[in-house]
Enzyme design. Sequence first.
Site, PDB file in Angstrom:
ATOM      1  CE  LYS A 198       1.899  -7.316  -2.793  1.00 50.73           C
ATOM      2  NZ  LYS A 198       1.680  -6.910  -1.389  1.00 50.73           N
ATOM      3  CB  VAL A 250      14.407  -6.340   2.081  1.00 51.08           C
ATOM      4  CG1 VAL A 250      15.417  -5.329   2.599  1.00 51.08           C
ATOM      5  CG2 VAL A 250      13.914  -5.934   0.702  1.00 51.08           C
ATOM      6  CB  CYS A 280      -2.999  -4.597   6.617  1.00 56.77           C
ATOM      7  SG  CYS A 280      -2.173  -3.002   6.734  1.00 56.77           S
ATOM      8  CB  ALA A 303      -0.932  -0.015   1.209  1.00 59.32           C
ATOM      9  CG  ASP A 350       7.151  -6.434  -1.976  1.00 60.58           C
ATOM     10  OD1 ASP A 350       6.585  -5.555  -1.292  1.00 60.58           O
ATOM     11  OD2 ASP A 350       6.786  -7.627  -1.981  1.00 60.58           O
ATOM     12  CG  ASN A 390       8.817  -7.077   8.875  1.00 59.23           C
ATOM     13  OD1 ASN A 390       9.942  -7.037   9.369  1.00 59.23           O
ATOM     14  ND2 ASN A 390       8.627  -7.209   7.565  1.00 59.23           N
ATOM     15  CG  PHE A 391       8.402  -2.564  14.252  1.00 60.86           C
ATOM     16  CD1 PHE A 391       9.010  -1.317  14.316  1.00 60.86           C
ATOM     17  CD2 PHE A 391       7.027  -2.632  14.364  1.00 60.86           C
ATOM     18  CE1 PHE A 391       8.268  -0.165  14.503  1.00 60.86           C
ATOM     19  CE2 PHE A 391       6.275  -1.484  14.551  1.00 60.86           C
ATOM     20  CZ  PHE A 391       6.899  -0.251  14.619  1.00 60.86           C
ATOM     21  NE  ARG A 401      -3.395  -3.286   2.500  1.00 67.98           N
ATOM     22  CZ  ARG A 401      -3.853  -4.529   2.517  1.00 67.98           C
ATOM     23  NH1 ARG A 401      -5.127  -4.762   2.224  1.00 67.98           N
ATOM     24  NH2 ARG A 401      -3.067  -5.545   2.827  1.00 67.98           N
ATOM     25  CB  CYS A 432      16.087   6.701  19.928  1.00 67.73           C
ATOM     26  SG  CYS A 432      17.871   6.847  19.713  1.00 67.73           S
TER      27      CYS A 432
END
Length: 312
Positions: A54, A78, A154, A7, A28, A99-100, A39, A142
Amino acid sequence: MIIGVGALGSSSSEMLVRAGVGKITLMDRDYVEESNLQRQQLFSEEDVKNQTPKVIAAKNRLQAINSHTIIEAKVIDVGVEELDSIAEEVDVIIDATDNFDTRLIINDICQKYRKPWVYGACVASYGVTFTVLPDETPCLQCLMDHIPNDGATCDTVGIISPAVQMVVAHQVTEVIKLLTDNQDALSGKLIAFDLWKNQQMELKVATLKDENCPSCSQAKYPNLEYQAQVKTAVLCGRNTVQIRAGTQKNFHFIQFKEHLKDLNLTNFFSNPYLVSFEIDPFRIVVFKDGRTLIHGTKNPQEAKKLYYRFVG
């Protein structure tokens, strides 16, 4: 460079191509699915039918919009090696991931090579964005304790497209300021909003820069180390992939379990040690320490996709 072409990535890439940016690199790992069309504006039903990656579908559409922009499309998952090989060449990185784990890798890569990057995330009607400038602003490491995260994604709670466009508007505007050498015009704030609740917050975060931060103050880049990265292993004879988060990640099991209870998942089960549920044809088991088993596949990429959809 735009990391993630869902998105946020599809919308921001279109804006930048229409603005005349000379070169864009898209990264991606995924292909287009029907649920994306709600979306992710660059894609069509034909892309769904062909299961087009994608980045390839995006490149085809973007080149039709502006044939003068050079577009590199990389169909890859990645990680540290992939970013380390190209980050030095780019001017700015846009975070359009889901994602973090990947965001923290982006954070440390950008600190290592002194590259600005623009964090962005959205789910349901909520969005947040912040521009990280190495040596000047706090980095994502931080800010981690100050960014709300209830495990929603999502795929578990949905998202409305206007929330996407609001985050993209902030991200792309910051990128244009950077590319045109107008750093004095940068926001310098963590911006968060909830369109459904008519709420918006702009937080000055300069004082949150941590002098002991291993990423931006000590230059240790902990998220680039092997032990900090997500690891997958195919379990022999079980048609199952095991996924372990990095050693530095904190998993909030009780909060995660409470969130899943509200989703009406098939065959949901929980006890003090684990939670399990089914997403046909897969069964997902998440243990108290965050270790996850994806039953029904031997494909690590497919397993990671499910992991990020539901574990967050």
